[in-house]
Every structure is written in C-alpha cells, then in structure tokens.
Enzyme design. Structure first.
Site, PDB file in Angstrom:
ATOM      1  N   HIS A  39      36.589  53.841  41.899  1.00 38.75           N
ATOM      2  CA  HIS A  39      35.385  52.935  41.507  1.00 38.75           C
ATOM      3  C   HIS A  39      36.471  53.751  39.745  1.00 38.75           C
ATOM      4  O   HIS A  39      36.119  54.755  39.297  1.00 38.75           O
ATOM      5  CB  HIS A  39      33.809  53.619  41.104  1.00 38.75           C
ATOM      6  CG  HIS A  39      33.452  52.500  39.851  1.00 38.75           C
ATOM      7  ND1 HIS A  39      32.058  53.007  38.842  1.00 38.75           N
ATOM      8  CD2 HIS A  39      33.701  51.688  40.067  1.00 38.75           C
ATOM      9  CE1 HIS A  39      32.065  52.515  38.437  1.00 38.75           C
ATOM     10  NE2 HIS A  39      32.804  50.921  39.226  1.00 38.75           N
TER      11      HIS A  39
ATOM     12  N   GLU B 267      39.214  50.636  42.506  1.00 38.36           N
ATOM     13  CA  GLU B 267      38.787  49.347  41.615  1.00 38.36           C
ATOM     14  C   GLU B 267      39.001  49.557  40.436  1.00 38.36           C
ATOM     15  O   GLU B 267      38.929  49.797  39.985  1.00 38.36           O
ATOM     16  CB  GLU B 267      37.025  49.714  41.940  1.00 38.36           C
ATOM     17  CG  GLU B 267      36.489  48.064  41.010  1.00 38.36           C
ATOM     18  CD  GLU B 267      35.434  48.250  40.035  1.00 38.36           C
ATOM     19  OE1 GLU B 267      34.980  47.180  39.113  1.00 38.36           O
ATOM     20  OE2 GLU B 267      35.973  49.541  38.996  1.00 38.36           O
TER      21      GLU B 267
ATOM     22  N   ASP C 190      38.868  47.050  36.038  1.00 36.69           N
ATOM     23  CA  ASP C 190      38.524  46.074  34.783  1.00 36.69           C
ATOM     24  C   ASP C 190      39.232  45.531  34.649  1.00 36.69           C
ATOM     25  O   ASP C 190      40.009  45.793  33.640  1.00 36.69           O
ATOM     26  CB  ASP C 190      37.557  46.312  34.631  1.00 36.69           C
ATOM     27  CG  ASP C 190      36.031  47.430  35.187  1.00 36.69           C
ATOM     28  OD1 ASP C 190      35.298  46.866  35.862  1.00 36.69           O
ATOM     29  OD2 ASP C 190      36.145  48.579  35.038  1.00 36.69           O
TER      30      ASP C 190
ATOM     31  N   HIS D 263      36.999  48.763  31.069  1.00 38.89           N
ATOM     32  CA  HIS D 263      36.219  48.712  30.899  1.00 38.89           C
ATOM     33  C   HIS D 263      35.091  47.749  30.206  1.00 38.89           C
ATOM     34  O   HIS D 263      34.473  46.235  30.336  1.00 38.89           O
ATOM     35  CB  HIS D 263      34.794  49.809  32.236  1.00 38.89           C
ATOM     36  CG  HIS D 263      34.044  49.220  32.111  1.00 38.89           C
ATOM     37  ND1 HIS D 263      32.265  49.468  31.704  1.00 38.89           N
ATOM     38  CD2 HIS D 263      32.974  48.714  33.498  1.00 38.89           C
ATOM     39  CE1 HIS D 263      31.476  48.721  32.327  1.00 38.89           C
ATOM     40  NE2 HIS D 263      32.405  48.853  33.351  1.00 38.89           N
TER      41      HIS D 263
ATOM     42  N   GLU E 126      38.737  43.661  39.102  1.00 38.12           N
ATOM     43  CA  GLU E 126      36.930  42.647  38.090  1.00 38.12           C
ATOM     44  C   GLU E 126      37.003  42.125  37.327  1.00 38.12           C
ATOM     45  O   GLU E 126      37.914  42.939  36.657  1.00 38.12           O
ATOM     46  CB  GLU E 126      35.900  44.181  38.429  1.00 38.12           C
ATOM     47  CG  GLU E 126      34.887  43.230  37.523  1.00 38.12           C
ATOM     48  CD  GLU E 126      33.586  44.038  37.492  1.00 38.12           C
ATOM     49  OE1 GLU E 126      33.833  45.464  37.997  1.00 38.12           O
ATOM     50  OE2 GLU E 126      32.802  43.445  36.882  1.00 38.12           O
TER      51      GLU E 126
HETATM   52  O1  G3P Z   1      32.919  47.365  41.223  1.00 39.56           O
HETATM   53  C1  G3P Z   1      31.363  47.393  41.440  1.00 39.56           C
HETATM   54  C2  G3P Z   1      31.458  48.210  39.558  1.00 39.56           C
HETATM   55  O2  G3P Z   1      32.654  47.744  39.595  1.00 39.56           O
HETATM   56  C3  G3P Z   1      30.709  47.321  39.023  1.00 39.56           C
HETATM   57  O3  G3P Z   1      30.149  47.486  37.406  1.00 39.56           O
HETATM   58  O4  G3P Z   1      29.666  48.372  35.474  1.00 39.56           O
HETATM   59  O5  G3P Z   1      31.308  49.487  36.905  1.00 39.56           O
HETATM   60  O6  G3P Z   1      32.251  47.442  36.227  1.00 39.56           O
HETATM   61  P1  G3P Z   1      30.806  48.148  36.804  1.00 39.56           P
HETATM   62 CA    CA Z   2      33.711  46.777  37.832  1.00 39.68          CA
END
Ligand code: G3P
Ligand code: CA
Length: 265
Positions: A27, A54, A56, A69, A137
């Site tokens: 993450h 993962e 952002d 993020h 994401e």
């Molecule tokens: O991939 C799930 C997660 O990343 C969603 O929440 O706030 O960490 O982007 P956040």
């Molecule tokens: Ca995320």
C-alpha cells in the site's frame, strides 16, 4: 477486440506462501518502511519480495502526473517551509518544477531526507527496473478533469500499455466509478477496479467495466464476497476482491479465511 488480461490472482508473483494464498499488494509502496508513494517505498517493497505496489496519482498545475496521496503537500513534504504563504498547499496549485524541489522523505525519518515526490514517469521506470507491478489509483479525479486520458497517455508513452504490461502488470482503480468507467472506455484491455463495497444488488452494472472490487476489510461479508465472485468482468473472468485497511498478517489470515484474492496493506 480487447486482449484478455490475466487476473492478479494468477499473474501475481508476490510473496505468496502457497497456492491459493492471498496476494499482498504494498500500500503506497512499503509505506511502513519508507515514505509512502516514493521510489524509496517502491524499493523497500522490492527488498521485501513484494512484486505488486499500490500508488496514488494526481496532477500538477502544469499538467504533470505525480505520485502523492493527500490532496495537499502538507503532511508528506516540506512545502509549508519551502513555500510559506501558499496555503493550503494543494497539489494542483503547484507546478512540477516546484514540487520537484520538495523533500518528501524527512517527515518519515532523517535517513530519507531528500527523497522526492516522483512523477508517474519516474515511478513507472523504477517499477520496470525492479520488475514490479502496479495497482494505480487515480486520486480525487474531480479536481483534475480529464486526468483519466492523461494517465492513459503517460502509461502508453512509458510502455505500460504493451501486451506484457497489460496482461499481468497493471490495474487502474479509483473510488470514482465514472473515472474507472472512462479508463475502461479508453483502454478496454486494461484491468480496472473500483474502491468501495457497493450493495450486492448493484454489482452487476460494475461488472461491465471492472475486474475487481476493492473494499475495506471491515466492510466484507460472506454474502457480499459471494455476490462479487459470481459475476464475470469485462475480460470474462470472475470479479476479484482485494481488501485494504488492515495489517499485513491479520489481513492475509482474514483474506485466506474469507476466500478473497488479496490484501492491499
Ligand atoms: O488501495 C486502497 C487504498 O489505497 C484506498 O485508500 O486512502 O489509502 O488511497 P487510500
Ligand atoms: Ca490509494
């Protein structure tokens, strides 16, 4: 015709202790060990044998894609110090050159001082170098009209829409359903996911354009998981579930017990 994408559960080569074990996706990179969403976090994941990360993605004032993020630069960079008077330090209010000046590591620990906010381009290059895979994401798409096309353009430019990447190295997700639908329309061959846990009755409509539905672990129920797994996505395979918001060990145990494909942790 769209080429078939391999599900993460089959494509993943992450630290899966045995057949049928849940896939672990790092993450924001290995964000417990290095500042989130940086190249250091990608490398930290790599060193721990985590193939999937993962991240952002957002857009700068001058249209560059950067990995970050929060909607503002405040928590994870020294923007307040470098640009006093630019509150609230929204990502989209800064140019790529300005963001490149920021220290995105010191907040996490002194040994990460000087770590930068990566552009998506640099991030993709590092993943390629490490032979890693990406759950990308699209963050706050309403603040960045047209970001879906920008992301697709960048992925194409960096070779991430070639057959090998599309087949088993890339998934694009968002909390924004319309945004994911748009990505699917632009590049139907790419695997996509939505974040959240829509009620079972509404799931079928998502199956037209998503391959996975990724909820908080706490939102899972057996009935909901069954309802998701019963549906087939746009690439002809059963929808998958990757849960987040849970620690790694607990998450893997729970994911295995519940029969979902993996955890984002
Ligand atoms: O991939 C799930 C997660 O990343 C969603 O929440 O706030 O960490 O982007 P956040
Ligand atoms: Ca995320």
């Amino acid at each position: 015709m769209a080429m078939a994408a391999v599900p993460l559960s089959a494509a993943g080569t992450g630290p899966r202790p045995g057949a049928g074990s849940p896939l672990v996706i790092a993450h924001r990179g290995a964000s417990r060990h290095a500042p989130e969403n940086t190249l250091a976090a990608v490398d930290a994941a790599y060193r721990r044998g985590l193939t999937w990360v993962e991240n952002d993605v957002q857009r700068t004032k001058d249209g560059q894609l950067v990995v970050m993020h929060d909607a503002t630069l405040k928590r994870t960079t020294d923007a307040e110090k470098v640009f006093p008077g630019r509150a609230p330090w929204r990502v989209g209010d800064f140019t790529a050159v300005e963001i490149a000046r920021l220290d995105a590591g010191s907040w996490f620990g002194p040994r990460f001082a000087g770590e930068r906010v990566p552009t998506l381009a640099r991030y993709l290059r590092r993943l390629d170098h490490n032979d890693q895979r990406l759950l990308l994401e699209i963050k706050y798409p309403k603040a960045y009209p047209g970001i879906e096309a920008g992301v697709v353009r960048e992925l194409r430019r960096r070779g991430w829409l070639n057959r090998a990447h599309v087949r088993s190295r890339l998934v694009v997700q968002s909390f924004c359903v319309a945004c994911v639908k748009r990505v699917h329309q632009l590049v139907p061959q790419v695997r996509t996911g939505i974040l959240g846990s829509p009620p079972p009755a509404g799931l079928a409509r998502y199956a037209r354009f998503v391959d996975e539905i990724n909820p908080r672990m706490s939102a899972l129920s057996s009935r909901w998981i069954k309802a998701v797994h019963r549906l087939r996505g746009p690439h002809g395979r059963p929808l998958e579930v990757y849960a987040w918001d849970v620690g790694k060990n607990t998450g893997v145990r729970e994911a295995r017990a519940r029969g979902i494909e993996g955890v984002i942790t």
